[in-house]
Design a protein around this motif. Structure first.
Motif, PDB file in Angstrom:
ATOM      1  N   ILE A 141     -24.448  71.460 -39.134  1.00 12.55           N
ATOM      2  CA  ILE A 141     -24.696  70.403 -40.265  1.00 12.55           C
ATOM      3  C   ILE A 141     -25.021  69.208 -39.907  1.00 12.55           C
ATOM      4  CG2 ILE A 141     -23.255  69.670 -42.345  1.00 12.55           C
ATOM      5  CD1 ILE A 141     -21.780  72.149 -42.279  1.00 12.55           C
ATOM      6  N   GLY A 142     -24.132  68.537 -38.810  1.00 12.27           N
ATOM      7  CA  GLY A 142     -24.840  67.318 -38.436  1.00 12.27           C
ATOM      8  C   GLY A 142     -26.041  67.182 -37.928  1.00 12.27           C
ATOM      9  N   THR A 143     -26.826  68.233 -37.317  1.00 11.25           N
ATOM     10  CA  THR A 143     -28.071  68.352 -37.083  1.00 11.25           C
ATOM     11  C   THR A 143     -28.950  68.154 -38.229  1.00 11.25           C
ATOM     12  OG1 THR A 143     -27.714  69.549 -34.743  1.00 11.25           O
ATOM     13  CG2 THR A 143     -29.821  69.572 -35.563  1.00 11.25           C
ATOM     14  N   ALA A 144     -28.388  68.905 -39.298  1.00 11.06           N
ATOM     15  CA  ALA A 144     -29.534  68.819 -40.541  1.00 11.06           C
ATOM     16  C   ALA A 144     -29.683  67.664 -41.143  1.00 11.06           C
ATOM     17  CB  ALA A 144     -29.081  70.179 -41.363  1.00 11.06           C
ATOM     18  N   ILE A 145     -28.209  66.874 -41.098  1.00  7.76           N
ATOM     19  CA  ILE A 145     -27.955  65.735 -41.897  1.00  7.76           C
ATOM     20  C   ILE A 145     -28.892  64.764 -40.815  1.00  7.76           C
ATOM     21  CG2 ILE A 145     -26.313  63.671 -42.196  1.00  7.76           C
ATOM     22  CD1 ILE A 145     -24.229  65.912 -42.514  1.00  7.76           C
ATOM     23  N   ARG A 146     -28.888  64.603 -39.812  1.00  9.78           N
ATOM     24  CA  ARG A 146     -29.793  63.865 -39.010  1.00  9.78           C
ATOM     25  C   ARG A 146     -31.140  63.899 -39.151  1.00  9.78           C
ATOM     26  NH1 ARG A 146     -30.252  66.083 -33.263  1.00  9.78           N
ATOM     27  NH2 ARG A 146     -31.496  67.232 -34.456  1.00  9.78           N
ATOM     28  N   ASP A 147     -31.601  65.105 -39.181  1.00  9.12           N
ATOM     29  CA  ASP A 147     -32.878  65.480 -39.472  1.00  9.12           C
ATOM     30  C   ASP A 147     -33.412  65.172 -41.090  1.00  9.12           C
ATOM     31  OD1 ASP A 147     -33.021  66.615 -37.236  1.00  9.12           O
ATOM     32  OD2 ASP A 147     -33.125  68.419 -37.864  1.00  9.12           O
ATOM     33  N   ALA A 148     -32.535  64.896 -41.932  1.00  9.76           N
ATOM     34  CA  ALA A 148     -32.617  64.594 -43.385  1.00  9.76           C
ATOM     35  C   ALA A 148     -32.988  62.966 -43.383  1.00  9.76           C
ATOM     36  CB  ALA A 148     -31.693  65.027 -44.003  1.00  9.76           C
ATOM     37  N   GLY A 149     -32.634  62.439 -42.195  1.00  9.48           N
ATOM     38  CA  GLY A 149     -32.748  60.868 -42.215  1.00  9.48           C
ATOM     39  C   GLY A 149     -31.422  60.302 -42.354  1.00  9.48           C
ATOM     40  N   ALA A 150     -30.130  60.702 -42.109  1.00  4.90           N
ATOM     41  CA  ALA A 150     -29.106  59.900 -42.116  1.00  4.90           C
ATOM     42  C   ALA A 150     -28.373  60.090 -40.974  1.00  4.90           C
ATOM     43  CB  ALA A 150     -28.003  60.878 -43.112  1.00  4.90           C
ATOM     44  N   GLU A 151     -27.213  59.136 -40.529  1.00  4.13           N
ATOM     45  CA  GLU A 151     -26.698  59.189 -39.322  1.00  4.13           C
ATOM     46  C   GLU A 151     -25.468  60.209 -39.479  1.00  4.13           C
ATOM     47  OE1 GLU A 151     -25.010  55.449 -38.503  1.00  4.13           O
ATOM     48  OE2 GLU A 151     -27.120  54.491 -37.911  1.00  4.13           O
ATOM     49  N   ALA A 152     -25.080  60.954 -38.130  1.00  2.00           N
ATOM     50  CA  ALA A 152     -24.237  62.005 -38.375  1.00  2.00           C
ATOM     51  C   ALA A 152     -23.158  61.805 -37.073  1.00  2.00           C
ATOM     52  CB  ALA A 152     -24.759  63.503 -38.433  1.00  2.00           C
ATOM     53  N   CYS A 153     -22.007  61.616 -37.335  1.00  2.00           N
ATOM     54  CA  CYS A 153     -21.069  61.456 -36.231  1.00  2.00           C
ATOM     55  C   CYS A 153     -20.141  62.672 -36.254  1.00  2.00           C
ATOM     56  CB  CYS A 153     -20.126  60.324 -36.492  1.00  2.00           C
ATOM     57  SG  CYS A 153     -18.702  59.996 -35.149  1.00  2.00           S
ATOM     58  N   VAL A 154     -20.005  63.611 -35.074  1.00  2.00           N
ATOM     59  CA  VAL A 154     -19.047  64.652 -35.134  1.00  2.00           C
ATOM     60  C   VAL A 154     -17.756  64.118 -34.283  1.00  2.00           C
ATOM     61  CG1 VAL A 154     -18.553  66.799 -34.029  1.00  2.00           C
ATOM     62  CG2 VAL A 154     -20.731  66.141 -35.006  1.00  2.00           C
ATOM     63  N   VAL A 155     -16.538  64.271 -34.811  1.00  2.00           N
ATOM     64  CA  VAL A 155     -15.343  63.851 -34.384  1.00  2.00           C
ATOM     65  C   VAL A 155     -14.584  65.262 -33.917  1.00  2.00           C
ATOM     66  CG1 VAL A 155     -13.120  62.762 -34.872  1.00  2.00           C
ATOM     67  CG2 VAL A 155     -15.085  61.939 -35.989  1.00  2.00           C
ATOM     68  N   ALA A 156     -14.327  65.270 -32.752  1.00  2.00           N
ATOM     69  CA  ALA A 156     -13.894  66.414 -32.101  1.00  2.00           C
ATOM     70  C   ALA A 156     -13.094  66.251 -30.757  1.00  2.00           C
ATOM     71  CB  ALA A 156     -15.020  67.265 -31.835  1.00  2.00           C
ATOM     72  N   PRO A 157     -12.339  66.927 -30.067  1.00  2.00           N
ATOM     73  CA  PRO A 157     -11.734  66.845 -28.980  1.00  2.00           C
ATOM     74  C   PRO A 157     -12.845  66.375 -27.539  1.00  2.00           C
ATOM     75  CG  PRO A 157     -10.858  68.760 -29.865  1.00  2.00           C
ATOM     76  CD  PRO A 157     -11.985  68.261 -30.898  1.00  2.00           C
ATOM     77  N   GLU A 158     -12.297  65.790 -26.996  1.00  2.00           N
ATOM     78  CA  GLU A 158     -13.129  64.993 -25.883  1.00  2.00           C
ATOM     79  C   GLU A 158     -13.866  66.092 -25.056  1.00  2.00           C
ATOM     80  OE1 GLU A 158     -14.793  62.435 -23.363  1.00  2.00           O
ATOM     81  OE2 GLU A 158     -13.754  61.824 -25.293  1.00  2.00           O
ATOM     82  N   VAL A 159     -13.177  67.353 -24.812  1.00  2.00           N
ATOM     83  CA  VAL A 159     -13.948  68.340 -24.242  1.00  2.00           C
ATOM     84  C   VAL A 159     -15.286  68.765 -24.622  1.00  2.00           C
ATOM     85  CG1 VAL A 159     -12.804  70.299 -25.193  1.00  2.00           C
ATOM     86  CG2 VAL A 159     -13.630  70.776 -23.013  1.00  2.00           C
ATOM     87  N   TYR A 160     -15.478  68.320 -25.895  1.00  2.97           N
ATOM     88  CA  TYR A 160     -16.836  68.650 -26.634  1.00  2.97           C
ATOM     89  C   TYR A 160     -17.872  67.483 -26.390  1.00  2.97           C
ATOM     90  CZ  TYR A 160     -14.167  72.843 -28.236  1.00  2.97           C
ATOM     91  OH  TYR A 160     -13.634  73.976 -28.388  1.00  2.97           O
ATOM     92  N   ARG A 161     -17.344  66.528 -25.968  1.00  2.00           N
ATOM     93  CA  ARG A 161     -18.353  65.380 -26.192  1.00  2.00           C
ATOM     94  C   ARG A 161     -19.870  65.716 -25.572  1.00  2.00           C
ATOM     95  NH1 ARG A 161     -18.189  59.691 -25.907  1.00  2.00           N
ATOM     96  NH2 ARG A 161     -15.973  59.866 -26.056  1.00  2.00           N
ATOM     97  N   ASP A 162     -19.868  66.030 -24.270  1.00  4.08           N
ATOM     98  CA  ASP A 162     -21.293  66.135 -23.790  1.00  4.08           C
ATOM     99  C   ASP A 162     -22.136  67.359 -24.522  1.00  4.08           C
ATOM    100  OD1 ASP A 162     -20.856  64.577 -21.654  1.00  4.08           O
ATOM    101  OD2 ASP A 162     -20.273  66.232 -20.180  1.00  4.08           O
ATOM    102  N   TYR A 163     -21.428  68.302 -25.244  1.00  8.90           N
ATOM    103  CA  TYR A 163     -22.049  69.350 -25.776  1.00  8.90           C
ATOM    104  C   TYR A 163     -22.521  68.923 -27.360  1.00  8.90           C
ATOM    105  CZ  TYR A 163     -22.533  73.621 -28.763  1.00  8.90           C
ATOM    106  OH  TYR A 163     -23.089  74.681 -29.684  1.00  8.90           O
ATOM    107  N   VAL A 164     -21.784  67.906 -27.691  1.00  7.13           N
ATOM    108  CA  VAL A 164     -22.526  67.163 -29.131  1.00  7.13           C
ATOM    109  C   VAL A 164     -23.498  66.362 -28.842  1.00  7.13           C
ATOM    110  CG1 VAL A 164     -21.678  65.595 -30.905  1.00  7.13           C
ATOM    111  CG2 VAL A 164     -19.957  67.604 -30.225  1.00  7.13           C
ATOM    112  N   LEU A 165     -23.473  65.418 -27.861  1.00  5.93           N
ATOM    113  CA  LEU A 165     -24.290  64.525 -27.351  1.00  5.93           C
ATOM    114  C   LEU A 165     -25.639  65.389 -26.945  1.00  5.93           C
ATOM    115  CD1 LEU A 165     -22.254  61.771 -25.190  1.00  5.93           C
ATOM    116  CD2 LEU A 165     -23.038  61.889 -27.583  1.00  5.93           C
TER     117      LEU A 165
END
Length: 244
Positions: free
Chosen positions: A21-45
């Protein structure tokens, strides 16, 4: 530019839908921030999204922890009372900070701080259900492991099912006591300063298609959906005003 915060917790099965969903929001022209446990940082980035860490800290490779969470008899209670609730104040602080400058929050059923943050900030919010069983419909009784006998009780109909669901909720109600306690606390000045603007009214029925990256009012069939882009926020507000 509009900014959307997506707060989630759990395994990759809980992270991936929010990244999508965050990727779709970004591609639509908005900023998306995923808040999740630290272990997923690299995966989200790696997906080109903004990331904000939240507590409690978890290790997805901790097999002992996974066994406790997945225990069919005690897993739900362990997850809620032993893992999430002790860190509720910290996760609230993390999410509150991540919502600075945000226009919308999409939370997860396990991010208990979400409703409290949006109450304090008076911002638009929605939560996502990744597992239909958490809706606890009396007309489609969920089969909660290990109580597979519930499958046989469906024949008694919604009245009986409501009683069973009410019983289950009464047993687990005390698990969320820290949420009620935190909600009664005043907003800390260190988290938010200045006046809080009134939240814009949003439509009662919203549809989001992660593949297309669009949100839409859904008064009828899916074919009637109207596209709403992040570049046209006034259209979303007008669609909500139409229902007044």
């Amino acid at each position: 530019m509009k900014r959307v915060v997506l707060s989630t917790f759990g395994s990759y099965g809980d992270i991936n839908p929010y990244v999508s969903i965050g990727t779709a929001i970004r591609d639509a022209g908005a900023e998306a921030c995923v808040v999740a446990p630290e272990v997923y940082r690299d995966y989200v980035l790696r997906h080109g999204l903004e990331f904000a860490s939240t507590r409690p800290r978890v290790d997805v490779d901790d097999t002992a922890l996974v066994r406790k969470v997945m225990n069919p008899w005690t897993g739900a209670e362990f997850l809620t009372r032993r893992l999430l609730m002790p860190a509720l104040s910290q996760s609230h602080a993390d999410l509150h900070a991540a919502c600075d400058g945000a226009d919308f929050l999409l939370s997860h059923v396990l991010t208990y701080a979400g409703p409290i943050v949006v109450e304090q900030r008076q911002m638009p919010w929605a939560t996502a259900f990744l597992q239909p069983m958490v809706l606890f419909s009396a007309h489609d009784m969920p089969i909660v492991p290990p109580l597979t006998v519930l499958r046989r009780l469906r024949v008694f109909g919604p009245i009986f099912n409501r009683a069973v669901i009410k019983l289950m909720f009464s047993v687990s109600a005390r698990w969320g006591a820290p949420v009620a306690n935190l909600r009664r606390e005043p907003t800390r000045s260190s988290m938010h300063t200045g006046s809080i603007p009134a939240a814009p009214r949003v439509p009662q029925h919203l549809y989001f298609n992660a593949a297309e990256g669009v949100g839409a009012r859904c008064p009828g069939p899916a074919s009637d959906l109207a596209r709403i882009s992040p570049q046209d926020p006034e259209r979303l507000r007008r669609s909500g005003a139409d229902e007044r």
